[in-house]
Design an enzyme around this catalytic site. Structure first.
Site, PDB file in Angstrom:
ATOM      1  N   SER A 119       0.843  -1.199   0.000  1.00  0.00           N
ATOM      2  CA  SER A 119       0.000   0.000   0.000  1.00  0.00           C
ATOM      3  C   SER A 119       0.873   1.242   0.000  1.00  0.00           C
ATOM      4  O   SER A 119       2.093   1.158   0.046  1.00  0.00           O
ATOM      5  CB  SER A 119      -0.910  -0.004   1.223  1.00  0.00           C
ATOM      6  OG  SER A 119      -0.134   0.172   2.387  1.00  0.00           O
ATOM      7  N   LYS A 120       0.205   2.369  -0.027  1.00  0.00           N
ATOM      8  CA  LYS A 120       0.925   3.648  -0.158  1.00  0.00           C
ATOM      9  C   LYS A 120       2.024   3.830   0.883  1.00  0.00           C
ATOM     10  O   LYS A 120       3.039   4.454   0.620  1.00  0.00           O
ATOM     11  CB  LYS A 120      -0.022   4.846  -0.056  1.00  0.00           C
ATOM     12  CG  LYS A 120      -1.225   4.779  -0.948  1.00  0.00           C
ATOM     13  CD  LYS A 120      -2.470   4.349  -0.179  1.00  0.00           C
ATOM     14  CE  LYS A 120      -3.080   3.105  -0.776  1.00  0.00           C
ATOM     15  NZ  LYS A 120      -3.820   2.243   0.139  1.00  0.00           N
ATOM     16  N   ARG A 121       1.768   3.282   2.070  1.00  0.00           N
ATOM     17  CA  ARG A 121       2.776   3.528   3.112  1.00  0.00           C
ATOM     18  C   ARG A 121       4.073   2.784   2.846  1.00  0.00           C
ATOM     19  O   ARG A 121       5.057   2.986   3.536  1.00  0.00           O
ATOM     20  CB  ARG A 121       2.212   3.197   4.499  1.00  0.00           C
ATOM     21  CG  ARG A 121       1.876   1.774   4.697  1.00  0.00           C
ATOM     22  CD  ARG A 121       0.888   1.574   5.839  1.00  0.00           C
ATOM     23  NE  ARG A 121       0.476   0.191   5.861  1.00  0.00           N
ATOM     24  CZ  ARG A 121       1.217  -0.784   6.396  1.00  0.00           C
ATOM     25  NH1 ARG A 121       2.364  -0.488   6.974  1.00  0.00           N
ATOM     26  NH2 ARG A 121       0.803  -2.022   6.352  1.00  0.00           N
ATOM     27  N   HIS A 122       4.085   1.905   1.845  1.00  0.00           N
ATOM     28  CA  HIS A 122       5.328   1.226   1.492  1.00  0.00           C
ATOM     29  C   HIS A 122       6.111   2.002   0.439  1.00  0.00           C
ATOM     30  O   HIS A 122       7.138   1.555  -0.035  1.00  0.00           O
ATOM     31  CB  HIS A 122       5.030  -0.172   0.939  1.00  0.00           C
ATOM     32  CG  HIS A 122       4.434  -1.097   1.952  1.00  0.00           C
ATOM     33  ND1 HIS A 122       3.156  -1.579   1.851  1.00  0.00           N
ATOM     34  CD2 HIS A 122       4.939  -1.608   3.099  1.00  0.00           C
ATOM     35  CE1 HIS A 122       2.902  -2.360   2.896  1.00  0.00           C
ATOM     36  NE2 HIS A 122       3.963  -2.382   3.656  1.00  0.00           N
ATOM     37  N   GLY A 123       5.605   3.166   0.057  1.00  0.00           N
ATOM     38  CA  GLY A 123       6.259   3.938  -0.993  1.00  0.00           C
ATOM     39  C   GLY A 123       5.346   4.059  -2.193  1.00  0.00           C
ATOM     40  O   GLY A 123       4.149   3.836  -2.079  1.00  0.00           O
TER      41      GLY A 123
END
Length: 474
Positions: A240-244
């Site tokens: 998800s977005k929090r992984h980049g």
RNA sequence: GGUCCCAUCGUCUAGAGGCCUAGGACAUAGCCCUCUCAAGGCUAAGACACGGGUUCGAAUCCCGUUGGGACUACCA
């Protein structure tokens, strides 16, 4: 010959095309191309509140950038509501669906109770036999799910997966506002579009038994299912977005090549022996569902970066020059109206190819080739623009100014001659020159740089570096 | 909670009972090449989650444990 292979990629325009979706699209595309089948693009936009045209355009742009061309579509489900109504009507007529007037609050309350008592959170079937007539508001249409026995999903990747029908609930197929829901439209469309193979993420595996029952209710031929394992982030949770960056187009903006993305994503979960690098044609030729793994894969940006640098190294410099131009403009290294010689640019690009992992990096390195002046890194200056370094600088400048043919070979001669006469290593001369010309200590071969920058500019930069020391700057 | 899926180096993976003292790739380290930086070449380190079976023989088959993940909406 068996029936024609027909597959589809069915994103919903509630977000951009992300890495996971792109991989699903790639596998479908590869499968279709391998079997010379049909790849269709379908837009699942039945959730009107979250779907936007902007996202739709972004998805299409992403697909095009990756080179995933489709043969049919894009079809939009919002254009097909009459089709769904038709199919739903059949179900009602045959007693395979019923109206439900339970309120969301009521359902929510029941769910709470179910959780508390450790039971599956499924609809209790309150309205199932009530024979409720459709009203203007607050009646939804539910599908009558079989409640006994087992259903087997025969998945091309996961194998036979058994579900108890008692675990399945009577799902809503038409909302009380008249719009159809996902699990229903998916089946209707796949029947209507004659889809032969459904290749999608394994987050849908649990939906599959429900969908199979809907197929059966329509007495439709069953497609084959292939559920792809998920893509995970470094912490093994769903990517998800929090992984980049997860948007495909974000990678475009970061200077990735589409072939690197496609190659990387195809290899994530699929393999062909020990091979890592595939052309599109090779992928199409070798692709097979049998060689798709069962387990989820962690997205590894470093390997993607390696692939990207591989593709940059092996790209035609002229093509790269064209691709890097937008980056140069965006960085204001080149102004929008500037007339830049792409042929000349490609020569510099050629030197920088194997030193740039992204087009963005490439653009940055191009700066000292294009700009009029160069900013010298103080540390580099301190180390190499010494009294001794400056002495060589001026000798190089003098020899260079006498040179008629400014070619790398001739320039090399100047350097090697000088190193011989002073009995010093080449580096003692090359490094100061490098600093004077590029502003830093790392660059492609210095002779080639001079050849490309040209005699005039080179001499100007050498002089400037020499003057700087004279002014006590070191 | 319930249902379902998954399990080989840090990561992606090869491996379809003996070819496995487990192969390749990324990343890491060292060396070579060298005007610097890269690229390239060579080398090193590094894994079958655990426990039971089955079998002459298991990374490969079965069961369990553990660990991860997905789904569980009038989202898709």
């Amino acid at each position: 010959m068996n029936q024609q292979i027909r597959v589809r990629f069915a994103p919903s325009p509630t977000g951009y095309l992300h890495i996971g979706g792109a991989r699903t699209a790639i596998f479908n595309w590869l499968f279709a191309r391998h079997y010379k089948g049909i790849f269709t693009l379908r837009i699942e936009d039945t959730d009107r509140s979250r779907s936007t045209d902007e996202f739709l355009n972004l998805i299409i742009e992403g697909m095009k950038w990756l080179g995933l061309d489709w043969d049919e579509g894009p079809f939009r489900q919002t254009d097909r509501f009459d089709v769904y109504k038709n199919y739903a009507g059949r179900l009602i007529k045959e007693g395979k669906a019923y109206y439900c007037c339970c309120t969301p609050e009521e359902l929510e309350r029941k769910r709470q109770i179910a959780v508390a008592s450790g039971l599956p959170m499924k609809y209790d079937g309150k309205c199932r036999d009530l024979n409720i007539k459709p009203a203007y508001m607050s009646t939804a249409l539910r599908f009558k799910m079989p409640q006994e026995g087992q259903i087997i999903v025969n998945d091309l990747i996961k194998g036979h997966v058994a579900f108890e029908n008692s675990q399945l609930e009577d799902l809503v197929i038409i909302r009380s506002d008249g719009t159809p829901t996902y699990n229903f439209v998916v089946v209707v469309d796949d029947i209507d579009m004659n889809i032969s193979h459904i290749i999608r993420g394994d987050d849908h595996l649990n939906n599959t038994p429900k969908q199979i029952h809907i197929y059966e209710a329509f007495a439709s031929k069953m497609p084959q299912f292939a559920h792809l394992p998920m893509i995970l982030g470094h912490d093994k949770s769903r990517l998800s977005k929090r992984h980049g960056a997860t948007s495909v187009l974000a990678y475009k903006e970061m200077g990735y090549l589409p072939e690197a993305i496609v190659n990387y994503l195809a290899r994530l979960g699929w393999s062909h022996g020990d091979q890592e690098i595939f052309t599109k044609d090779e992928m199409i030729e070798y692709f097979s569902i049998e060689n798709i793994g069962k387990s989820a894969a962690v997205f590894n940006p470093e390997k993607l970066l390696w692939l990207n640098s591989h593709y940059i190294i092996n790209s035609n410099p002229l093509r790269l020059a064209g691709m890097v131009l937008p980056f140069l403009i965006q960085k204001k290294i080149v102004s929008e109206d500037q007339d830049i010689d792409i042929k000349w640019l490609s020569k510099a690009v050629n030197l920088l190819r194997e030193r740039s992992k992204t087009l963005d990096e490439l653009a940055n390195s191009l700066r000292y080739f294009i700009s009029d002046s160069v900013e010298i890194d103080p540390k580099a200056s301190q180390k190499f623009l010494t009294t001794e370094g400056i002495k060589y600088l001026s000798e190089i400048r003098d020899s260079l100014s006498r040179l008629q043919d400014v070619s790398a070979a001739e320039i090399e001669k100047i350097f090697t001659d000088l190193s011989k006469t002073h009995n010093i290593k080449l580096g003692a001369i090359a490094q100061p020159v490098r600093v004077a010309l590029t502003g830093g200590t790392a660059s492609p071969g210095i002779y080639e740089i001079i050849e490309i920058i040209g005699k005039e500019k080179t001499i100007k930069r050498l002089s400037k570096a020499i003057e700087q020391l004279g002014k006590g700057f070191s």
